[in-house]
Design a protein around this motif. Structure first.
Motif, short mmCIF file in Angstrom:
data_model
loop_
_atom_site.label_atom_id
_atom_site.label_comp_id
_atom_site.label_asym_id
_atom_site.label_seq_id
_atom_site.Cartn_x
_atom_site.Cartn_y
_atom_site.Cartn_z
N GLU A 159 61.99 55.83 31.04
CA GLU A 159 62.09 54.42 30.66
C GLU A 159 63.26 53.76 31.37
O GLU A 159 63.15 52.61 31.83
N LEU A 160 64.38 54.45 31.48
CA LEU A 160 65.53 53.92 32.21
C LEU A 160 65.16 53.66 33.66
O LEU A 160 65.49 52.61 34.23
N PHE A 161 64.46 54.61 34.29
CA PHE A 161 64.06 54.47 35.69
C PHE A 161 63.17 53.24 35.86
O PHE A 161 63.40 52.41 36.75
N ALA A 192 51.22 50.78 41.34
CA ALA A 192 52.45 51.28 40.73
C ALA A 192 53.46 50.15 40.64
O ALA A 192 54.63 50.28 40.99
N GLY A 193 52.98 49.03 40.10
CA GLY A 193 53.78 47.81 40.06
C GLY A 193 54.78 47.72 38.93
O GLY A 193 55.38 46.67 38.72
N VAL A 219 53.84 52.60 30.88
CA VAL A 219 54.54 51.53 31.59
C VAL A 219 53.84 50.20 31.36
O VAL A 219 54.48 49.19 31.07
N LEU A 220 52.54 50.18 31.48
CA LEU A 220 51.77 48.94 31.33
C LEU A 220 51.96 48.30 29.96
O LEU A 220 52.01 47.07 29.84
N GLU A 221 52.11 49.11 28.94
CA GLU A 221 52.23 48.54 27.60
C GLU A 221 53.56 47.81 27.40
O GLU A 221 53.72 47.05 26.44
N ARG A 222 54.49 47.97 28.33
CA ARG A 222 55.78 47.26 28.25
C ARG A 222 55.90 46.19 29.34
O ARG A 222 57.00 45.72 29.64
#
Length: 349
Positions: A159-161, A192-193, A219-222
Protein backbone atom coordinates in the motif's frame (compact mmCIF):
# COMPACT_ATOMS: atom_id res chain seq x y z
CA UNK A 1 55.12 19.85 -26.39
CA UNK A 2 52.60 19.52 -23.59
CA UNK A 3 49.97 16.77 -23.87
CA UNK A 4 46.46 18.03 -24.69
CA UNK A 5 44.23 18.55 -21.66
CA UNK A 6 40.99 19.61 -23.33
CA UNK A 7 38.17 17.35 -22.22
CA UNK A 8 40.30 15.71 -19.52
CA UNK A 9 39.85 15.98 -15.77
CA UNK A 10 42.54 18.07 -14.08
CA UNK A 11 43.78 17.03 -10.63
CA UNK A 12 44.77 20.03 -8.54
CA UNK A 13 47.72 20.07 -6.16
CA UNK A 14 46.46 23.20 -4.40
CA UNK A 15 46.00 22.42 -0.66
CA UNK A 16 42.74 24.39 -0.64
CA UNK A 17 41.30 22.27 -3.44
CA UNK A 18 42.46 19.08 -1.77
CA UNK A 19 40.94 20.21 1.52
CA UNK A 20 37.63 20.94 -0.20
CA UNK A 21 37.71 17.51 -1.84
CA UNK A 22 38.35 15.83 1.52
CA UNK A 23 35.43 17.68 3.11
CA UNK A 24 33.20 16.78 0.17
CA UNK A 25 33.97 13.07 0.28
CA UNK A 26 33.72 12.82 4.05
CA UNK A 27 30.37 14.60 3.90
CA UNK A 28 29.23 12.32 1.09
CA UNK A 29 30.30 9.23 3.04
CA UNK A 30 28.01 10.29 5.91
CA UNK A 31 25.21 11.56 3.67
CA UNK A 32 23.04 8.57 4.59
CA UNK A 33 22.31 10.31 7.90
CA UNK A 34 20.23 12.92 6.06
CA UNK A 35 17.62 10.52 4.60
CA UNK A 36 17.60 8.72 7.95
CA UNK A 37 16.75 12.02 9.64
CA UNK A 38 14.10 12.78 7.01
CA UNK A 39 12.51 9.40 7.66
CA UNK A 40 12.47 9.96 11.42
CA UNK A 41 10.79 13.35 11.03
CA UNK A 42 8.28 12.12 8.44
CA UNK A 43 7.40 9.04 10.49
CA UNK A 44 6.79 11.15 13.59
CA UNK A 45 4.52 13.52 11.65
CA UNK A 46 6.52 16.60 12.70
CA UNK A 47 5.40 18.65 9.69
CA UNK A 48 1.74 17.98 10.47
CA UNK A 49 2.22 19.05 14.08
CA UNK A 50 3.71 22.37 12.90
CA UNK A 51 0.85 23.19 10.53
CA UNK A 52 -0.56 25.87 12.87
CA UNK A 53 2.76 27.49 13.74
CA UNK A 54 6.09 27.00 15.53
CA UNK A 55 6.38 24.67 18.49
CA UNK A 56 9.15 23.79 20.92
CA UNK A 57 10.92 20.46 20.72
CA UNK A 58 9.28 19.54 24.02
CA UNK A 59 5.77 20.15 22.67
CA UNK A 60 6.55 18.38 19.40
CA UNK A 61 7.97 15.43 21.33
CA UNK A 62 4.85 15.26 23.48
CA UNK A 63 2.58 15.24 20.43
CA UNK A 64 4.62 12.71 18.46
CA UNK A 65 5.70 10.41 21.28
CA UNK A 66 9.49 10.78 20.92
CA UNK A 67 12.37 11.99 23.10
CA UNK A 68 12.56 15.80 23.17
CA UNK A 69 16.35 16.06 23.43
CA UNK A 70 17.01 13.80 20.49
CA UNK A 71 14.23 15.43 18.48
CA UNK A 72 15.77 18.87 19.02
CA UNK A 73 19.11 17.61 17.69
CA UNK A 74 17.40 15.92 14.75
CA UNK A 75 15.52 19.08 13.77
CA UNK A 76 18.63 21.24 14.11
CA UNK A 77 20.39 18.89 11.72
CA UNK A 78 17.52 19.02 9.22
CA UNK A 79 17.41 22.81 9.54
CA UNK A 80 20.95 22.96 8.13
CA UNK A 81 19.46 21.51 4.92
CA UNK A 82 16.51 23.89 4.87
CA UNK A 83 14.04 21.31 6.21
CA UNK A 84 12.43 23.03 9.24
CA UNK A 85 13.92 26.15 10.80
CA UNK A 86 14.93 26.95 14.35
CA UNK A 87 13.48 30.22 15.66
CA UNK A 88 15.30 32.67 17.98
CA UNK A 89 13.20 31.44 20.91
CA UNK A 90 14.31 27.84 20.28
CA UNK A 91 11.06 26.67 18.72
CA UNK A 92 10.86 25.07 15.28
CA UNK A 93 8.81 26.06 12.25
CA UNK A 94 7.95 24.77 8.81
CA UNK A 95 9.93 25.73 5.73
CA UNK A 96 8.76 25.19 2.16
CA UNK A 97 10.72 21.94 2.05
CA UNK A 98 9.26 20.75 5.35
CA UNK A 99 5.72 21.70 4.31
CA UNK A 100 5.62 19.07 1.55
CA UNK A 101 5.99 16.42 4.27
CA UNK A 102 2.50 17.30 5.50
CA UNK A 103 -0.17 14.73 4.71
CA UNK A 104 -2.39 17.42 3.15
CA UNK A 105 0.32 19.01 1.01
CA UNK A 106 -0.67 19.69 -2.63
CA UNK A 107 2.79 18.32 -3.51
CA UNK A 108 2.79 15.33 -1.17
CA UNK A 109 6.20 13.82 -0.49
CA UNK A 110 5.68 12.09 2.86
CA UNK A 111 4.85 8.67 1.37
CA UNK A 112 7.71 8.96 -1.10
CA UNK A 113 10.18 9.79 1.67
CA UNK A 114 8.91 6.86 3.74
CA UNK A 115 9.18 4.52 0.74
CA UNK A 116 12.60 5.66 -0.47
CA UNK A 117 14.01 5.40 3.05
CA UNK A 118 12.36 2.06 3.79
CA UNK A 119 14.59 -0.97 4.36
CA UNK A 120 13.46 -2.28 0.96
CA UNK A 121 15.51 0.52 -0.60
CA UNK A 122 18.02 1.14 2.17
CA UNK A 123 19.43 -2.36 2.62
CA UNK A 124 20.06 -3.15 -1.07
CA UNK A 125 21.79 0.22 -1.37
CA UNK A 126 24.15 -0.87 1.39
CA UNK A 127 25.16 -3.78 -0.82
CA UNK A 128 25.59 -1.89 -4.05
CA UNK A 129 29.15 -3.16 -4.27
CA UNK A 130 27.77 -6.71 -4.42
CA UNK A 131 25.27 -5.67 -7.09
CA UNK A 132 28.03 -4.19 -9.23
CA UNK A 133 30.14 -7.35 -8.84
CA UNK A 134 27.42 -9.84 -9.72
CA UNK A 135 25.41 -7.73 -12.17
CA UNK A 136 22.06 -8.19 -10.43
CA UNK A 137 20.32 -6.60 -7.45
CA UNK A 138 21.00 -8.02 -4.00
CA UNK A 139 17.33 -7.55 -3.07
CA UNK A 140 16.49 -11.23 -3.41
CA UNK A 141 19.39 -12.32 -1.23
CA UNK A 142 18.27 -9.90 1.49
CA UNK A 143 14.51 -10.46 1.41
CA UNK A 144 14.21 -13.90 -0.18
CA UNK A 145 12.39 -12.65 -3.30
CA UNK A 146 12.50 -9.83 -5.81
CA UNK A 147 10.71 -6.63 -4.83
CA UNK A 148 7.30 -7.14 -6.44
CA UNK A 149 6.97 -10.65 -5.05
CA UNK A 150 8.08 -9.30 -1.68
CA UNK A 151 5.46 -6.55 -1.86
CA UNK A 152 2.73 -9.06 -2.71
CA UNK A 153 3.35 -10.74 0.65
CA UNK A 154 3.31 -7.51 2.71
CA UNK A 155 0.03 -5.57 2.32
CA UNK A 156 1.24 -2.57 4.33
CA UNK A 157 4.41 -2.15 2.29
CA UNK A 158 2.49 -2.73 -0.94
CA UNK A 159 0.00 0.00 0.00
CA UNK A 160 2.86 2.38 0.78
CA UNK A 161 4.45 1.62 -2.60
CA UNK A 162 1.19 2.21 -4.51
CA UNK A 163 0.40 5.41 -2.60
CA UNK A 164 3.93 6.77 -3.04
CA UNK A 165 3.85 6.15 -6.80
CA UNK A 166 0.44 7.84 -6.98
CA UNK A 167 1.78 10.84 -5.06
CA UNK A 168 4.77 11.03 -7.40
CA UNK A 169 2.36 11.06 -10.33
CA UNK A 170 0.61 14.11 -8.87
CA UNK A 171 3.80 16.08 -9.47
CA UNK A 172 4.18 15.12 -13.13
CA UNK A 173 1.04 13.83 -14.86
CA UNK A 174 -0.34 17.25 -15.89
CA UNK A 175 2.73 18.14 -17.93
CA UNK A 176 2.88 14.68 -19.46
CA UNK A 177 -0.80 14.69 -20.44
CA UNK A 178 -0.40 18.11 -22.06
CA UNK A 179 2.68 17.06 -24.04
CA UNK A 180 0.95 14.51 -26.26
CA UNK A 181 -1.68 15.07 -28.93
CA UNK A 182 -4.31 12.53 -27.92
CA UNK A 183 -7.08 11.66 -30.40
CA UNK A 184 -10.39 13.51 -30.14
CA UNK A 185 -12.26 10.29 -29.38
CA UNK A 186 -11.57 6.68 -28.53
CA UNK A 187 -10.40 4.62 -25.57
CA UNK A 188 -7.25 4.88 -23.48
CA UNK A 189 -6.11 1.89 -21.40
CA UNK A 190 -3.71 2.72 -18.57
CA UNK A 191 -1.82 -0.52 -17.89
CA UNK A 192 -0.89 -0.95 -14.24
CA UNK A 193 -2.13 2.59 -13.78
CA UNK A 194 -2.18 2.47 -9.99
CA UNK A 195 -4.72 4.79 -8.40
CA UNK A 196 -5.53 6.44 -11.73
CA UNK A 197 -3.89 9.85 -11.54
CA UNK A 198 -2.37 9.69 -15.02
CA UNK A 199 -5.53 8.40 -16.71
CA UNK A 200 -7.67 10.98 -14.95
CA UNK A 201 -5.38 13.76 -16.15
CA UNK A 202 -5.62 12.50 -19.75
CA UNK A 203 -9.42 12.25 -19.62
CA UNK A 204 -9.87 15.69 -18.05
CA UNK A 205 -7.90 17.28 -20.89
CA UNK A 206 -9.53 15.20 -23.61
CA UNK A 207 -13.30 15.14 -23.01
CA UNK A 208 -13.97 12.93 -26.05
CA UNK A 209 -11.97 10.02 -24.66
CA UNK A 210 -13.00 7.13 -22.46
CA UNK A 211 -10.59 5.26 -20.19
CA UNK A 212 -9.89 1.87 -18.69
CA UNK A 213 -7.79 1.69 -15.53
CA UNK A 214 -6.01 -1.66 -15.32
CA UNK A 215 -4.42 -2.97 -12.13
CA UNK A 216 -4.85 -5.50 -9.33
CA UNK A 217 -8.19 -5.57 -7.54
CA UNK A 218 -6.78 -4.32 -4.21
CA UNK A 219 -5.36 -1.29 -5.99
CA UNK A 220 -8.42 -0.54 -8.11
CA UNK A 221 -10.72 -0.44 -5.11
CA UNK A 222 -8.72 2.54 -3.77
CA UNK A 223 -8.63 4.50 -7.07
CA UNK A 224 -8.55 8.30 -6.95
CA UNK A 225 -10.46 9.03 -10.16
CA UNK A 226 -12.93 11.33 -8.43
CA UNK A 227 -12.85 14.42 -10.67
CA UNK A 228 -16.45 15.15 -11.79
CA UNK A 229 -15.10 15.77 -15.31
CA UNK A 230 -14.37 12.04 -15.75
CA UNK A 231 -17.53 10.66 -14.14
CA UNK A 232 -19.07 7.95 -16.30
CA UNK A 233 -16.15 7.97 -18.74
CA UNK A 234 -13.96 5.24 -17.28
CA UNK A 235 -14.11 1.68 -16.10
CA UNK A 236 -11.92 -0.48 -13.86
CA UNK A 237 -10.42 -3.73 -15.12
CA UNK A 238 -8.46 -6.27 -13.13
CA UNK A 239 -5.76 -7.78 -15.36
CA UNK A 240 -2.20 -9.12 -15.41
CA UNK A 241 0.14 -7.41 -17.88
CA UNK A 242 2.08 -10.65 -18.23
CA UNK A 243 -1.07 -12.49 -19.36
CA UNK A 244 -3.87 -10.52 -21.03
CA UNK A 245 -5.09 -6.93 -21.35
CA UNK A 246 -8.35 -5.35 -22.57
CA UNK A 247 -8.23 -5.38 -26.37
CA UNK A 248 -9.24 -2.97 -29.09
CA UNK A 249 -8.32 0.35 -27.43
CA UNK A 250 -6.86 3.27 -29.37
CA UNK A 251 -4.13 4.18 -26.86
CA UNK A 252 -2.30 2.05 -24.29
CA UNK A 253 -0.23 3.70 -21.54
CA UNK A 254 2.79 2.18 -19.77
CA UNK A 255 3.97 4.80 -17.28
CA UNK A 256 6.93 3.93 -15.03
CA UNK A 257 6.45 0.24 -15.84
CA UNK A 258 9.26 -0.92 -18.12
CA UNK A 259 12.10 0.88 -16.36
CA UNK A 260 11.93 -1.31 -13.25
CA UNK A 261 11.76 -4.55 -15.25
CA UNK A 262 14.48 -6.74 -16.75
CA UNK A 263 14.68 -6.90 -20.54
CA UNK A 264 12.98 -10.30 -20.48
CA UNK A 265 10.08 -9.08 -18.34
CA UNK A 266 9.76 -5.89 -20.39
CA UNK A 267 9.43 -7.89 -23.61
CA UNK A 268 6.75 -10.10 -22.05
CA UNK A 269 4.75 -7.02 -21.06
CA UNK A 270 5.16 -5.51 -24.51
CA UNK A 271 4.04 -8.76 -26.12
CA UNK A 272 0.87 -8.69 -24.00
CA UNK A 273 0.26 -5.11 -25.11
CA UNK A 274 0.84 -6.05 -28.75
CA UNK A 275 -1.64 -8.91 -28.49
CA UNK A 276 -4.30 -6.46 -27.26
CA UNK A 277 -3.55 -3.77 -29.88
CA UNK A 278 -5.18 -3.52 -33.28
CA UNK A 279 -3.10 -2.34 -36.23
CA UNK A 280 -3.90 1.35 -35.71
CA UNK A 281 -3.44 1.43 -31.93
CA UNK A 282 -0.59 3.28 -30.28
CA UNK A 283 1.37 2.38 -27.16
CA UNK A 284 2.84 5.23 -25.11
CA UNK A 285 5.81 4.19 -22.99
CA UNK A 286 6.39 6.94 -20.42
CA UNK A 287 9.85 6.57 -18.92
CA UNK A 288 13.20 8.31 -18.96
CA UNK A 289 14.96 7.98 -22.31
CA UNK A 290 18.70 8.08 -21.66
CA UNK A 291 20.47 10.46 -24.08
CA UNK A 292 23.71 9.61 -25.93
CA UNK A 293 27.00 9.41 -24.04
CA UNK A 294 28.35 12.80 -23.07
CA UNK A 295 24.92 14.47 -22.98
CA UNK A 296 23.37 15.67 -19.75
CA UNK A 297 21.50 12.86 -18.00
CA UNK A 298 17.92 13.78 -16.98
CA UNK A 299 17.98 11.75 -13.73
CA UNK A 300 21.08 9.59 -13.21
CA UNK A 301 19.96 8.69 -9.68
CA UNK A 302 16.96 6.83 -11.09
CA UNK A 303 19.14 4.50 -13.15
CA UNK A 304 21.27 3.57 -10.13
CA UNK A 305 18.06 3.00 -8.16
CA UNK A 306 16.75 0.66 -10.86
CA UNK A 307 19.83 -1.57 -10.65
CA UNK A 308 20.03 -1.40 -6.86
CA UNK A 309 16.46 -2.27 -5.87
CA UNK A 310 14.93 -3.64 -9.07
CA UNK A 311 16.16 -5.63 -12.07
CA UNK A 312 15.47 -2.75 -14.44
CA UNK A 313 17.30 0.19 -15.98
CA UNK A 314 16.67 3.54 -17.63
CA UNK A 315 17.14 2.79 -21.33
CA UNK A 316 18.37 4.60 -24.40
CA UNK A 317 16.13 4.89 -27.45
CA UNK A 318 18.21 2.17 -29.12
CA UNK A 319 17.72 -0.18 -26.15
CA UNK A 320 14.00 0.52 -26.14
CA UNK A 321 13.83 -0.12 -29.89
CA UNK A 322 15.32 -3.60 -29.40
CA UNK A 323 12.67 -4.45 -26.82
CA UNK A 324 9.94 -3.20 -29.13
CA UNK A 325 11.23 -5.20 -32.08
CA UNK A 326 11.26 -8.38 -29.99
CA UNK A 327 7.57 -7.80 -29.24
CA UNK A 328 6.46 -7.00 -32.80
CA UNK A 329 6.47 -3.24 -32.25
CA UNK A 330 8.47 -0.23 -33.41
CA UNK A 331 9.12 3.29 -32.14
CA UNK A 332 7.48 5.98 -34.25
CA UNK A 333 8.70 9.01 -32.29
CA UNK A 334 9.86 10.25 -28.88
CA UNK A 335 8.06 13.23 -27.35
CA UNK A 336 9.69 15.35 -24.64
CA UNK A 337 7.72 16.39 -21.54
CA UNK A 338 8.37 18.97 -18.79
CA UNK A 339 9.41 16.09 -16.51
CA UNK A 340 12.54 13.93 -16.76
CA UNK A 341 10.45 11.38 -18.63
CA UNK A 342 9.68 11.21 -22.33
CA UNK A 343 6.73 9.72 -24.18
CA UNK A 344 7.94 7.01 -26.54
CA UNK A 345 5.18 6.44 -29.08
CA UNK A 346 5.10 2.85 -30.32
CA UNK A 347 3.10 1.22 -33.13
CA UNK A 348 2.77 -2.26 -34.57
CA UNK A 349 5.42 -3.49 -37.01
Amino acid sequence: MKPPTEGLLVISSDPKDIGAAVRQLLGDALAYLYPAALRAAAGAGIADHLADGPLTAEELARRSGVDSGHLRRLLRFLATRGVFSEQPDGSFALTTAASVLRRDSPAPLRNLVLLFTDEMYWRPAGRLDETVRRGTTAFDTIFGAQIFEHLSKDPAKNELFVDAMADLSVLEHTGIAESYDFPASGTVVDVAGGLGGMLQSVLVRNPGLRGVLVDRSEVLERHRMTDPAVAGRFELAEADFFAKLPSGADIYLLKRILHDKSDEEAVRILQTCRAAMNESARLLVIDIVVPPAGAEQPNPTSDVLMMTVFEGKERTEEELAKLMSAAGLRISRVVATPSAMSITEVVAL
